[in-house]
Design a protein around this motif. Structure first.
Motif, PDB file in Angstrom:
ATOM      1  N   ARG A  25       0.831  -1.210   0.000  1.00 40.37           N
ATOM      2  CA  ARG A  25       0.000   0.000   0.000  1.00 40.37           C
ATOM      3  C   ARG A  25       0.861   1.253   0.000  1.00 40.37           C
ATOM      4  O   ARG A  25       0.592   2.203  -0.747  1.00 40.37           O
ATOM      5  N   LEU A  26       1.915   1.296   0.823  1.00 39.14           N
ATOM      6  CA  LEU A  26       2.839   2.446   0.829  1.00 39.14           C
ATOM      7  C   LEU A  26       3.527   2.608  -0.523  1.00 39.14           C
ATOM      8  O   LEU A  26       3.707   3.728  -1.016  1.00 39.14           O
ATOM      9  N   LEU A  27       3.918   1.479  -1.117  1.00 36.87           N
ATOM     10  CA  LEU A  27       4.576   1.539  -2.414  1.00 36.87           C
ATOM     11  C   LEU A  27       3.633   2.091  -3.477  1.00 36.87           C
ATOM     12  O   LEU A  27       4.040   2.884  -4.349  1.00 36.87           O
ATOM     13  N   GLN A  28       2.372   1.716  -3.399  1.00 37.69           N
ATOM     14  CA  GLN A  28       1.393   2.220  -4.361  1.00 37.69           C
ATOM     15  C   GLN A  28       1.210   3.732  -4.228  1.00 37.69           C
ATOM     16  O   GLN A  28       1.135   4.446  -5.236  1.00 37.69           O
ATOM     17  N   MET A  29       1.144   4.234  -2.991  1.00 38.88           N
ATOM     18  CA  MET A  29       1.021   5.679  -2.791  1.00 38.88           C
ATOM     19  C   MET A  29       2.244   6.414  -3.326  1.00 38.88           C
ATOM     20  O   MET A  29       2.132   7.444  -3.993  1.00 38.88           O
ATOM     21  N   THR A  30       3.429   5.878  -3.050  1.00 38.87           N
ATOM     22  CA  THR A  30       4.662   6.514  -3.521  1.00 38.87           C
ATOM     23  C   THR A  30       4.705   6.555  -5.040  1.00 38.87           C
ATOM     24  O   THR A  30       5.115   7.564  -5.644  1.00 38.87           O
ATOM     25  N   PHE A  31       4.290   5.473  -5.665  1.00 33.79           N
ATOM     26  CA  PHE A  31       4.312   5.425  -7.130  1.00 33.79           C
ATOM     27  C   PHE A  31       3.376   6.472  -7.723  1.00 33.79           C
ATOM     28  O   PHE A  31       3.716   7.149  -8.705  1.00 33.79           O
ATOM     29  N   GLN A 147       5.846  12.044  -1.392  1.00 37.17           N
ATOM     30  CA  GLN A 147       6.517  10.865  -1.921  1.00 37.17           C
ATOM     31  C   GLN A 147       7.241  10.061  -0.857  1.00 37.17           C
ATOM     32  O   GLN A 147       8.014   9.171  -1.183  1.00 37.17           O
ATOM     33  N   THR A 148       6.976  10.339   0.404  1.00 34.20           N
ATOM     34  CA  THR A 148       7.734   9.684   1.470  1.00 34.20           C
ATOM     35  C   THR A 148       7.079   8.447   2.067  1.00 34.20           C
ATOM     36  O   THR A 148       7.569   7.959   3.088  1.00 34.20           O
ATOM     37  N   PRO A 149       5.964   7.906   1.550  1.00 32.86           N
ATOM     38  CA  PRO A 149       5.481   6.635   2.108  1.00 32.86           C
ATOM     39  C   PRO A 149       6.574   5.564   2.111  1.00 32.86           C
ATOM     40  O   PRO A 149       6.715   4.819   3.084  1.00 32.86           O
ATOM     41  N   VAL A 150       7.356   5.466   1.021  1.00 29.42           N
ATOM     42  CA  VAL A 150       8.554   4.612   1.000  1.00 29.42           C
ATOM     43  C   VAL A 150       9.737   5.560   1.056  1.00 29.42           C
ATOM     44  O   VAL A 150      10.097   6.207   0.063  1.00 29.42           O
ATOM     45  N   LEU A 151      10.381   5.679   2.219  1.00 35.57           N
ATOM     46  CA  LEU A 151      11.387   6.717   2.435  1.00 35.57           C
ATOM     47  C   LEU A 151      12.606   6.526   1.545  1.00 35.57           C
ATOM     48  O   LEU A 151      13.226   7.512   1.109  1.00 35.57           O
ATOM     49  N   SER A 152      12.960   5.271   1.242  1.00 33.13           N
ATOM     50  CA  SER A 152      14.149   5.041   0.415  1.00 33.13           C
ATOM     51  C   SER A 152      13.981   5.618  -0.986  1.00 33.13           C
ATOM     52  O   SER A 152      14.960   6.052  -1.608  1.00 33.13           O
ATOM     53  N   THR A 198       6.942  13.094   7.738  1.00 38.11           N
ATOM     54  CA  THR A 198       5.875  12.711   6.816  1.00 38.11           C
ATOM     55  C   THR A 198       5.851  11.209   6.598  1.00 38.11           C
ATOM     56  O   THR A 198       4.782  10.580   6.518  1.00 38.11           O
ATOM     57  N   HIS A 199       7.039  10.607   6.526  1.00 36.20           N
ATOM     58  CA  HIS A 199       7.103   9.146   6.380  1.00 36.20           C
ATOM     59  C   HIS A 199       6.459   8.450   7.571  1.00 36.20           C
ATOM     60  O   HIS A 199       5.692   7.488   7.403  1.00 36.20           O
ATOM     61  N   ARG A 200       6.757   8.935   8.787  1.00 36.33           N
ATOM     62  CA  ARG A 200       6.141   8.337   9.972  1.00 36.33           C
ATOM     63  C   ARG A 200       4.623   8.476   9.942  1.00 36.33           C
ATOM     64  O   ARG A 200       3.903   7.575  10.395  1.00 36.33           O
ATOM     65  N   PHE A 201       4.145   9.611   9.416  1.00 37.35           N
ATOM     66  CA  PHE A 201       2.700   9.801   9.308  1.00 37.35           C
ATOM     67  C   PHE A 201       2.074   8.751   8.399  1.00 37.35           C
ATOM     68  O   PHE A 201       1.049   8.144   8.736  1.00 37.35           O
ATOM     69  N   PHE A 202       2.681   8.530   7.226  1.00 40.42           N
ATOM     70  CA  PHE A 202       2.128   7.547   6.296  1.00 40.42           C
ATOM     71  C   PHE A 202       2.182   6.138   6.889  1.00 40.42           C
ATOM     72  O   PHE A 202       1.233   5.353   6.760  1.00 40.42           O
ATOM     73  N   VAL A 203       3.295   5.829   7.553  1.00 47.58           N
ATOM     74  CA  VAL A 203       3.432   4.508   8.151  1.00 47.58           C
ATOM     75  C   VAL A 203       2.386   4.310   9.246  1.00 47.58           C
ATOM     76  O   VAL A 203       1.746   3.252   9.356  1.00 47.58           O
ATOM     77  N   GLN A 204       2.194   5.360  10.067  1.00 44.81           N
ATOM     78  CA  GLN A 204       1.200   5.262  11.125  1.00 44.81           C
ATOM     79  C   GLN A 204      -0.204   5.110  10.549  1.00 44.81           C
ATOM     80  O   GLN A 204      -1.035   4.373  11.098  1.00 44.81           O
ATOM     81  N   GLN A 205      -0.473   5.788   9.451  1.00 48.74           N
ATOM     82  CA  GLN A 205      -1.784   5.658   8.820  1.00 48.74           C
ATOM     83  C   GLN A 205      -2.027   4.226   8.367  1.00 48.74           C
ATOM     84  O   GLN A 205      -3.096   3.653   8.618  1.00 48.74           O
ATOM     85  N   VAL A 206      -1.021   3.635   7.715  1.00 51.41           N
ATOM     86  CA  VAL A 206      -1.173   2.257   7.257  1.00 51.41           C
ATOM     87  C   VAL A 206      -1.269   1.315   8.444  1.00 51.41           C
ATOM     88  O   VAL A 206      -2.072   0.353   8.449  1.00 51.41           O
ATOM     89  N   ARG A 207      -0.492   1.575   9.493  1.00 52.12           N
ATOM     90  CA  ARG A 207      -0.549   0.721  10.676  1.00 52.12           C
ATOM     91  C   ARG A 207      -1.943   0.786  11.317  1.00 52.12           C
ATOM     92  O   ARG A 207      -2.488  -0.229  11.769  1.00 52.12           O
TER      93      ARG A 207
END
Length: 607
Positions: A25-31, A147-152, A198-207
């Motif tokens: 899901r995070l990868l899809q948002m980043t894409f 674009q930070t859902p996948v931070l790398s 922002t990355h932590r926000f996206f991760v927390q949302q998915v969690r």
């Protein structure tokens, strides 16, 4: 000594690992965010190239512009491939295949952002250089936010698209780099901190989404498990009703037979207590089965106009003798012959019967009043009593199953806290309001509110096996006289057959017993002519008791017959009732049985 291994993060905690579905899901948002950024760049690059071409050689800027046009075209193809893979690949395969691709695209995108800084270094005037720097900063900020859902992925764009351009600022701003470079470094630090937040926000949302999905799945599983347990309980009660009632049925018959033969005054009180206990267990069975049927959703509600006068008369007939034996006044005030409510006739009758029975049980002196009044465009059926009342702290729980106030136990232990629970379930099924008003030690008023209806035809309620002619609430059992005549009992339980024999012999009835159809026909073929036939429905031979009764009644036209069963709602018994046959519930009420046999067997009563 080796230190103990750290325990894994608890499920649902902030440090809990994200599932592979969450990573996908995070990868899809980043894409999606990366595509948006790249698709915008051809227009941005075209505008910058045209601006730069006004006073400079813009050949390499045009190459940069063409690069982004081609890059956007390639990414549109990648988007279609990504959509195809989402349909055919699982989450783990999607992450393994597309994460490296997105990291490569982000790195290439970052290099493309830095490229014009290298192209114009040492050639651009201050205005264009400042415009280019602000444009690059805006692109990086936008990607840091989205674009930070996948931070790398973002870090590759950040390093190649902003940090790589910082050394070029010395040539791009030859006269101002000492002021621009520190500001750019501070901006770089701010972007880094912002991207991590922002990355932590996206991760927390998915969690949180995963945790919500887990809780929803657990809730559905628990609900299904509870529903299965409820259905299993109801199925058990329904199928075991016959076997559970058999020993109580036998005890009731034996107790009546012993009471009939008893000549010792000292045993009269214990025998009366025994009969009251049998009736108490019978009421508990009826309430439990009614409650299980209602909770299991096996009660079909058919709203019809129900005449209150007929209903009240039926209830008065049912409880008049009980009230008399307890020294209580039972008064009924119907609102008029045309008063009717829109309700299910059986559920309404059961509710009113339970309310009146509950009022009589907890009233020691005075009486009970059943009446109805116009309220809010409908009829409010009310049961008043001068009983013990309900304390304020108990009124909210009085309609829950198996709940009895403490002062109720001081009156007697024959209640089970199910009568009012059945009333509440019936009222909810009919969509009726219900409630009570009570003062401890002064009495209570229980009520049901139902919409008014127009009585277009007679809606008298059918007589049902719903009560006791002699109730266990008080007094002694009535004295039942001798009878005569012949009776055929078909029941495969030896204990029940023994109890039948003892009771019928005590009453003076000549009885024969059979456990199956062949034994019954053998008795009839040898010349036995029954005046009454009582047949159990469930037989161990697997035969239908109703089929046996119907065949015997056709062969013995002068006999009366009835079904006897602990399963009051089986299809066979419903068919028997629909054809006009009498169905007697187990445990049998010996007073009603005596009255029935007296009518059937005594010649003076006639047909």
């Amino acid at each position: 000594m080796a230190s103990p291994a750290a325990a894994p993060p608890a499920e649902g905690s902030d440090d809990a690992p994200i599932s592979m579905e969450g990573q996908a899901r995070l990868l899809q948002m980043t894409f999606g965010f990366l595509l948006t950024s790249i698709f915008v760049l051809p227009l941005v690059s075209l505008a910058l190239t045209l601006f730069y071409a006004q006073g400079h050689d813009a050949r390499w800027m045009w190459v940069w512009c063409g690069f982004y046009a081609l890059f956007a075209l390639v990414m549109s193809v990648q988007r279609r491939l990504h959509l195809r893979d989402r349909k055919r690949l699982d989450a783990q395969a999607m992450v393994r295949k597309w994460k490296p691709r997105l990291e490569a695209c982000a790195l290439l995108h970052g290099a493309g952002i830095t490229a014009p800084m290298a192209i114009v270094a040492g050639h651009a005037d201050y205005d264009f250089a400042l415009l280019l720097l602000v444009t690059n900063a805006a692109i990086v900020v936008g990607n840091a936010t989205l674009q930070t859902p996948v931070l790398s992925v973002f870090m590759r764009l950040y390093m190649a698209g902003w940090n790589a351009s910082l050394p070029l600022l010395v040539w791009v701003f030859p006269g101002h780099w000492h002021a621009v470079l520190p500001l750019a470094l501070l901006f770089s630090l701010a972007i880094y901190r912002h991207s991590n937040a922002t990355h932590r926000f996206f991760v927390q949302q998915v969690r949180l989404e995963e945790r919500g999905a887990q809780l929803a799945a657990r809730y559905l599983a628990a609900r299904d498990e509870a529903q299965a347990a409820l259905e299993e309980k109801n199925r058990f009660l329904s199928t075991a009703a016959h076997d559970l009632r058999q020993p109580v049925h036998a005890m009731g018959l034996l107790a009546a037979a012993i009471a009939r033969r008893n000549h010792d005054p000292g045993l009269s009180a214990p025998l009366a207590d025994l009969q009251r206990s049998v009736h108490s267990v019978n009421r508990m069975f009826n309430s439990l089965l009614d409650l299980s049927r209602i909770e299991g959703g096996h009660v079909a509600v058919h709203a019809v106009p129900v005449a209150l006068e007929a209903l009240f008369g039926d209830v008065l007939t049912l409880f008049r003798e009980e009230a008399r034996t307890r020294g209580l006044q039972l008064r009924v005030r119907p609102p008029g012959p045309q008063a009717a409510v829109l309700a299910d006739a059986d559920l309404l009758r059961q509710s009113v019967v339970n309310l009146v029975h509950n009022a009589l049980r907890y009233t020691l002196r005075g009486g009970v009043l059943l009446t109805a009044r116009r309220r809010r465009g409908g009829w409010q059926i009310e049961v008043w009593d001068t009983g013990v009342g309900v304390a304020l702290e108990d009124q909210l729980r009085i309609y829950t199953p198996f709940y009895r106030p403490q002062h109720a136990w001081n009156i007697g232990n024959d209640g089970h806290g199910l009568g009012l629970a059945v009333v509440a379930r019936c009222a909810k099924l009919m969509g009726a309001d219900y409630g009570l008003a009570s003062r401890l030690g002064r009495g209570s008023r229980f009520w049901l509110h139902l919409p008014a209806a127009t009585l277009v035809a007679s809606h008298a309620l059918p007589a049902r096996h719903s009560g006791l002619a002699w109730d266990a609430g008080g007094g002694s059992p009535p004295d039942l006289g001798s009878l005569s005549g012949t009776c055929l009992i078909i029941d495969d339980d030896p204990q029940v057959a023994t109890a039948w024999a003892a009771l019928l012999q005590a009453w003076g009835i000549s009885a024969r017993f059979a456990s199956c159809a062949s034994e019954a026909w053998a008795l009839v073929d040898t010349g036995f002519t029954p005046g009454a036939i009582l047949c159990d429905q469930r037989l161990r031979s697997g035969e239908s008791g109703f089929d046996i009764l119907r065949a015997l009644m056709a062969h013995c036209p002068g006999a009366y017959g009835a079904m006897v069963s602990g399963e009051l709602h089986s299809p066979e018994l419903q068919e028997a009732e629909s054809e006009g046959y009498l169905v007697l519930p187990k445990p049998l009420d010996v007073v009603r049985l005596h009255a029935l046999l007296a009518q059937w067997l005594e010649p003076r009563h006639g047909r």
